[in-house]
Design an enzyme around this catalytic site. Structure first.
Site, short mmCIF file in Angstrom:
data_model
loop_
_atom_site.label_atom_id
_atom_site.label_comp_id
_atom_site.label_asym_id
_atom_site.label_seq_id
_atom_site.Cartn_x
_atom_site.Cartn_y
_atom_site.Cartn_z
N GLU A 22 44.06 44.82 32.85
CA GLU A 22 43.09 44.88 31.78
C GLU A 22 43.22 46.46 31.17
O GLU A 22 43.43 46.77 29.97
CB GLU A 22 41.64 45.06 31.92
CG GLU A 22 40.90 43.73 32.44
CD GLU A 22 41.38 43.07 33.59
OE1 GLU A 22 41.81 43.76 34.64
OE2 GLU A 22 40.97 42.01 34.02
N PHE B 196 36.40 38.23 30.87
CA PHE B 196 35.10 38.29 31.00
C PHE B 196 34.68 39.88 30.83
O PHE B 196 35.31 40.79 31.49
CB PHE B 196 34.67 38.09 32.55
CG PHE B 196 34.47 36.58 32.48
CD1 PHE B 196 33.13 35.74 32.28
CD2 PHE B 196 35.59 36.05 32.97
CE1 PHE B 196 33.35 34.32 32.49
CE2 PHE B 196 35.67 34.59 33.24
CZ PHE B 196 34.52 33.96 32.96
N PRO C 97 38.36 48.51 34.36
CA PRO C 97 39.74 48.75 34.68
C PRO C 97 40.39 49.46 33.49
O PRO C 97 41.33 50.39 33.42
CB PRO C 97 40.66 47.62 35.21
CG PRO C 97 39.56 46.64 35.84
CD PRO C 97 38.30 46.73 35.04
N ASP D 212 32.93 41.74 32.22
CA ASP D 212 32.54 42.18 33.49
C ASP D 212 33.80 42.79 33.96
O ASP D 212 33.87 43.45 35.04
CB ASP D 212 32.10 41.22 34.54
CG ASP D 212 31.04 40.23 34.05
OD1 ASP D 212 30.02 40.13 34.62
OD2 ASP D 212 31.33 39.62 32.92
N TYR D 213 34.90 42.46 33.58
CA TYR D 213 36.34 42.77 33.97
C TYR D 213 36.92 43.95 32.91
O TYR D 213 38.08 44.26 33.06
CB TYR D 213 37.27 41.89 34.03
CG TYR D 213 36.59 40.61 35.00
CD1 TYR D 213 36.20 41.25 36.07
CD2 TYR D 213 36.94 39.22 34.79
CE1 TYR D 213 35.69 40.20 37.02
CE2 TYR D 213 36.12 38.40 35.65
CZ TYR D 213 35.58 38.68 36.92
OH TYR D 213 35.18 37.80 37.64
N HIS E 98 30.48 37.45 36.29
CA HIS E 98 30.63 36.85 35.14
C HIS E 98 29.51 36.79 34.25
O HIS E 98 29.44 35.73 33.47
CB HIS E 98 31.16 35.34 35.47
CG HIS E 98 32.24 35.12 36.13
ND1 HIS E 98 32.02 35.31 37.89
CD2 HIS E 98 33.76 34.85 35.94
CE1 HIS E 98 33.37 34.96 38.37
NE2 HIS E 98 34.21 35.21 37.25
#
Ligand SMILES: Cc1ncc(C[n+]2csc(CCOP(=O)(O)OP(=O)(O)O)c2C)c(N)n1
Ligand SMILES: Cc1ncc(C[n+]2csc(CCOP(=O)(O)OP(=O)(O)O)c2C)c(N)n1
Ligand SMILES: [Mg+2]
Ligand SMILES: [Mg+2]
Lengths: 413, 360, 413, 360
Positions: free
Chosen positions: D82, D105, D111, D107-108, D151
């Protein structure tokens, strides 16, 4: 500004074939079993470069274990047989859980199909107290270590028997006693934590080592880099595993790998010894993992291991791989089926037979179904006993702070 | 594993405690170093690391001498990877040690944010307590040193939104030491924000006046030895009846200055811990005064002041005579040349207090 | 659990010497000038491994440029002479700005002392329109490209002549027209942005390339990894520079490097060709940088270059290096002073003399002082004309949104 | 460089616009894909990339077919980084292209947080406009799909605190397309949060009822071709006099359901853009109704609801008959099994509305 002289170009890596075309693995160079040397574990990284580009294979086409890695492999017959049993159990477990997901007993599932050897065999390189930092595709570590399968199923169902109280996605197991660190949904984060755990062990004068796990695609994440920087810098007693199963959802391994010939090569930039291993060869995995864990135990530092394997099934139950790769591809995978290869070895060694295999399959399926019954007696995701919603508020902190207590009350508990 | 030394506890109302026999710490830096020294001595699992913290002792000197005294395996340098520092700390904590790490400036915590939010904060929850993450992440915070946009930030709201974390910001040496020792003892991850402008003296926002030393401040000398200031308890720094000012870190001193200069009889509360918050003390005060000004150095929008204002209006609705006002950094990056136009100094706090009092 | 058998150990890397001891660079292996080969730019990475462990050096002890890199270096005498002039200018500029900081005309300053050759020489590998993504120690790129020095000083002073309106820390210059991307205070972030910029150029059918810059210590950051992953994956036309000046504030380069012999070796794990260069040899930098930029221009992909040099001064004006390294260390640095080495070369070539050097020094100092006067006529950090505080609210967005307008009003503007 | 096609503008009050001649998009996924298709067609600098977005077309299919239609250099897969995706996008934008990237997502996104906060958001400021960063970062957001803690997250408040960003969350296909096209045209970085539970139909929180398709919803069919829904404008989804409900994304539908079921005459405002916020519309409504409930799926503490409550109490103090209430996700990670106990569904919203109305 001057007119453009020579327009620049980018390279877009693409897999050899896409749906509609014939599977093609001719690009995969497969050295013969037994052909790669076995260097002493204390050789300098610079003198073991070849190990990152070769392929450690013990089992030849006839099921014989050959070459220097086989000759030094201290693994008795019983262990070889239970290796097969573990892989068969994992496969049966996967099949039942996949079915359970289809039956809507849970929301989601991820299989190991084709990759069973890696986690089942790796377990033999560890001792009690060592810690794995796994991804979602190493349940073989639990099975090989005798973790109760019904408890695994309770986690998948998120029922009241789930040790992590229905809080995690299915297959995100956790077991301290079985050396299995909690799985994170965020790819890669566990890799550097494994390094930290092993540093903690060393700083405490302990002899426990850690094993980090990551997929081919996830090596692109930042945590992978941080892990290698710290592991290399402090010579940390950790085994850094990369499971190259050719795919990261729809993305083929060549994109994350880039211009490097192999993922194992990543270690060389850090002076970390790296091995590349036939991941569908149970014995090769045991041999390589033990070599690396010996390095760790002797405080010689980290080892990077790439396991070459193939993800036969979809990424998860949410995925349909036929959209991005030829459907027959797994059948053409040149490293074969890890179960069949070990089975053939056991037969060649006179330890096993087709009959015993069929019998074992039935036995194992019986065990798995019994475990499933046990788990389902507690409940599945949508029926039976589930963790109380009041438990949602526990374990956010060791002690529940006032604002969470207020919220729990508001929620009616 | 951990010895239980005599434990001197400093509570909200009893903050006048001063030094003891030998050489009490007389700057915030000394107080922090002293806390680390005590922790390293008392608990063999405490491990201190971060960029330049080992041999050199940290760019702000908070760890000076610790490596020499406790050994390189207790206090060491790391590569420049905040992700690595925190990721390694999480693993080490899961093993059973107590890492106390330094991020060189709060502005540089972002590379570690995933490890903090997705991992440290949720490990206990997602394992139902099987694995835990008792780490302390120290980071110098805030502006006032001409550090521009990357050496001045106050990112506390980016932590208070993350459930599973505790968030602490001391305003003086006595608290700094006692809170840090509490943070190290805490079984959960604690973000420990150190207002760098307070390292060497209380700073009330009058940047054009001479710097005053901690020595002459009632909270300036952290006593020797181990004592704890508990997490989750605010301190009333000035009693008052006309207005409640909520502040933390540097802004406590700015608020006190603003209040003195305007001769407003304000109650000034030093939150000390932002998460979990001492809502009781806040509500009791605002219900008494009926007016509230929230002050922080971080940018306004979605800052921690928003949460405070939202809570106060909800809990004290019938007692409020005026809307809760927020004084904060402007919603711009922290500039270099115009630092003092950016900084929410005593004049801006005073103006807000007056506005809130004007409402009838 | 069993008692601990063999306690594990970590390795804590430490520099050879610390304050109080004699400086010691015997660990630095220095091949003779001219001894390293010059491979064709389109050689496969795997066949150029040696380049990451050798050291490209052109200038020998007598100031002669020797070997295959020198033989193919197309650099006329005028360019060599202006190279010296750029380095002298940068050094004079640094000296004046250091003094200005001591005089409290600004808050902070960072010098290049000992590293002048790298950024001054690299400029010769670029064309107009190419873009550097620098750190705070490449102002030579601006000086060599003729950027007005008074404007640089205005930035350092943060006065009303500062193009970035007093918003950035001193030395955080920015100039699109001079191919100098805005400096970030967050180490490493620019590295992957450079890769993105070069991808943008290629995707647009342009011929402009990018150059990324990072320090030895900062290679540990995540952005470094992401940059290498993307640059390798898409064969991006970018030159990836690592300036190894032996120190990252108080931390010696060995910690970030870990078990790898060199920083250049990091490229090998990605299949990225890597060069290691004598960073105090102006001609070596030009030669290597051109080799790499040719690779980029021919869409052959990225090149990683490690420049070996030494940070003679403190990290910044906030730093006192005598606390962590022997004070005489810089004098013992075996690669010498880049100015003196190029000067010696020019003298050996009959282009220069001690007298002309003294004269040039005076001339340059005059120019620098004139620029300083010009800048100070506008103002310094604490006096004179500074950007209006109202400007604080500009450029947060292209168009000022209502909430910022309200805040600006509240601020009194 | 960019052609200026006919531009159909949909404004706050005029949201009933429906499909045209050919095949209008009838899911939110189609609407988003359609917007990307229009942008790729109209503007040769638009470049779409992210994990699995190229050949495969994205795990939610939002980019399906785009690579085939526009070529691999306009829509391609990236490695799983990411940080790399956003870092590369920033550089590409600085070069002069318009990257529209997907984070698989929300949630990711962590990074990439450093690149977003320290770089994208501040590039224009720190260069006084010399370099800019017109990127769009799309990310599926929110829960309701049994995705558990990684997620399901709604991290909007972690972006609204970051000055220099714009933050958008559509609640329906028509808006999704029009807002996305505005985001792509915007000269500054835009975080585009897509409530994944709305991808295939409006969801009002009644998880135990059959899923209804977008086809039958008044905002369900995004018209063909290019049109813009401007950033910074809220939409009133239901006029009412008794109470104002502020919501965005999935919660708009939950709020509407709660209001219908309780027969409370609430005004329901769909914020659409969180930063910059349409404060005018909000204030006008609350001054009229005198009561306000804020609803979001993100955790409560320091969520965006705190900012809304703080603003409303400040701007509408004299008009408020009751404290502003917040309904939000509990301050815990998003659980798997107990998803529906966690989700702030219509029952919780209704209860809050009743509480606020009970106050006299
Ligand atoms: C930080 C982060 N980004 C993206 C994802 C979404 N995601 C889940 S699995 C996956 C692919 C991982 O591929 P690989 O690492 O090769 O592991 P494999 O699934 O093949 O075992 C992706 C992109 C995620 N979980 N976390
Ligand atoms: C993300 C981040 N972490 C930490 C810092 C603080 N810092 C500034 S410079 C520096 C050392 C950098 O060393 P190196 O990369 O070798 O560059 P050099 O200063 O030697 O040129 C550190 C740690 C920072 N600016 N950004
Ligand atoms: Mg994979
Ligand atoms: Mg350096």
């Amino acid at each position: 500004m001057k007119p453009v002289e020579r327009p620049l170009e980018l390279f877009f890596a693409e897999p050899a074939v896409r749906p509609g075309a014939e599977p093609d693995f001719s690009g995969l160079d497969l050295p013969a079993a037994g052909s790669l040397r076995r260097p002493p574990v204390d050789s300098p990284a610079e003198e073991m470069r070849d190990m990152a580009f070769g392929l450690i294979r013990l089992l030849d086409d006839d099921g014989q274990a050959v070459g220097p890695w086989a000759d030094t492999l201290d693994l008795d017959d019983a262990a070889r047989m239970s290796g097969l049993r573990h892989m068969m159990t994992l496969r049966a477990y996967d099949a039942r859980m996949l079915l359970a997901q289809r039956q809507q007993k849970t929301s989601f599932y991820m299989q190991h199909l084709g990759e069973e050897a890696i986690s089942c065999a790796f377990h033999l390189a560890l001792r009690s107290g060592d810690m794995n930092f796994p991804t979602y595709r190493q349940a073989g570590l639990l099975i090989a270590s005798g973790y109760p399968m019904a408890t695994m199923m309770c986690q998948v169902y998120g029922n009241d028997g789930d040790p992590v109280r229905g809080r995690q996605l299915p297959v995100f197991y956790s077991s301290k006693s079985h050396g299995f660190f909690s799985i994170s949904g965020n790819l890669g984060t566990q890799y550097v934590q494994a390094v930290g755990w092993a540093m903690g062990s060393a700083l405490s004068g302990d002899d426990k080592i850690a094993a980090a796990w990551i997929g081919d695609g996830s090596t692109a994440e930042s945590d992978f880099h941080a892990a290698l920087v710290f592991a290399s810098g402090y010579r940390v007693p950790v085994v850094l595993n990369i499971v190259n199963n050719q795919w990261a959802i729809s993305t083929f391994q060549g994109l994350a790998r880039g211009g490097a010939g192999t993922f194992a090569a990543r270690g060389l930039g850090f002076g970390i010894p790296a091995l590349r291993v036939d991941g569908n060869d149970y014995l090769a995995v045991v041999a390589a993992a033990r070599w690396a864990s010996e390095r760790a135990r002797r405080s010689l530092g980290p080892t990077l291991i790439e396991y070459v394997t193939y993800r036969v099934a979809g990424h998860s139950t949410s995925d349909d791989p036929s959209a991005y790769r030829p459907s027959g591809e797994s059948a053409c995978w040149p490293l074969g089926d890890p179960l069949m290869r070990l089975k053939q070895h056991l037969i060649a060694r006179g330890l096993w037979s087709e009959d015993r295999h069929v019998q074992a399959e039935a036995e194992i399926m019986g065990e798995v179904q019994a475990a499933q019954k046990e788990a389902e007696q507690i409940g599945t995701l949508h029926s039976g006993r589930r963790p109380s919603p009041a438990e949602m508020f526990n374990d956010v902190y060791a002690e529940m702070p006032p604002h969470l207590r207020r919220q729990r009350q508001l929620a009616g508990y | 594993m951990m010895s239980m030394p005599r434990c001197l506890r400093i509570c909200g109302g009893n903050d006048s405690l001063r030094g003891t026999d030998a050489m009490p710490a007389t700057t915030m830096i000394d107080a922090i170093r002293d806390a680390l020294d005590v922790a390293l001595t008392d608990d063999p699992t405490v491990t201190v690391f971060g960029q330049d913290v080992g041999y050199f002792g940290g760019v702000f000197r908070c760890t000076a001498g610790l490596q020499k005294k406790h050994g390189i395996d207790r206090c060491f340098d790391t590569p420049i990877s905040e992700l690595g520092i925190v990721g390694v700390a999480i693993g080490m904590a899961a093993y059973g040690r107590k890492p106390v790490v330094e991020i060189q400036f709060a502005d540089y915590m972002y590379p570690a944010y995933d490890q903090i939010v997705s991992e440290a904060a949720r490990l206990r929850y997602r394992t139902a307590g099987e694995f835990t993450c008792p780490i302390v992440i120290r980071m110098p915070t805030g502006g006032g040193i001409f550090g521009a946009q990357t050496h001045s930030q106050s990112p506390e709201a980016l932590f208070t939104h993350v459930t599973g974390l505790k968030v602490v910001m001391p305003s003086n040496p006595i608290d700094a030491k006692g809170l840090l020792l509490s943070a190290i003892d805490d079984p959960d991850p604690v973000i420990f924000l150190e207002p760098k402008r307070l390292y060497n003296g209380p700073f009330d926002g009058h940047h054009d006046r001479p710097v005053s030393p901690w020595r002459t401040h009632p909270m300036g000398e952290a006593p020797l030895g181990r004592y704890l200031v508990p997490l989750g308890q605010a301190a009333i720094r000035r009693k008052g009846a006309a207005l409640t000012v909520l502040a933390y870190g540097t802004m406590v001193h700015v608020a006190l200055a603003a209040v003195e200069e305007t001769a407003i009889d304000a109650e000034v509360i030093d939150l000390r811990t932002l998460l979990p918050l001492d809502l009781e003390t806040i509500v009791a005060s605002v219900r008494k005064t009926g007016r509230c000004v929230v002050v922080h150095e971080a940018t306004l929008t979605s800052g921690f002041g928003a949460e405070l204002a939202a809570l106060v209006q909800a809990e004290c609705f019938w007692h409020l005579h005026a809307p809760v006002e927020r004084v904060a950094g402007w919603d711009t990056p922290y500039p270099h040349t115009n630092e003092w136009d950016y900084f929410p100094g005593p004049a801006r706090v005073a103006a807000a207090c007056r506005r809130v009092l004007e409402v009838q």
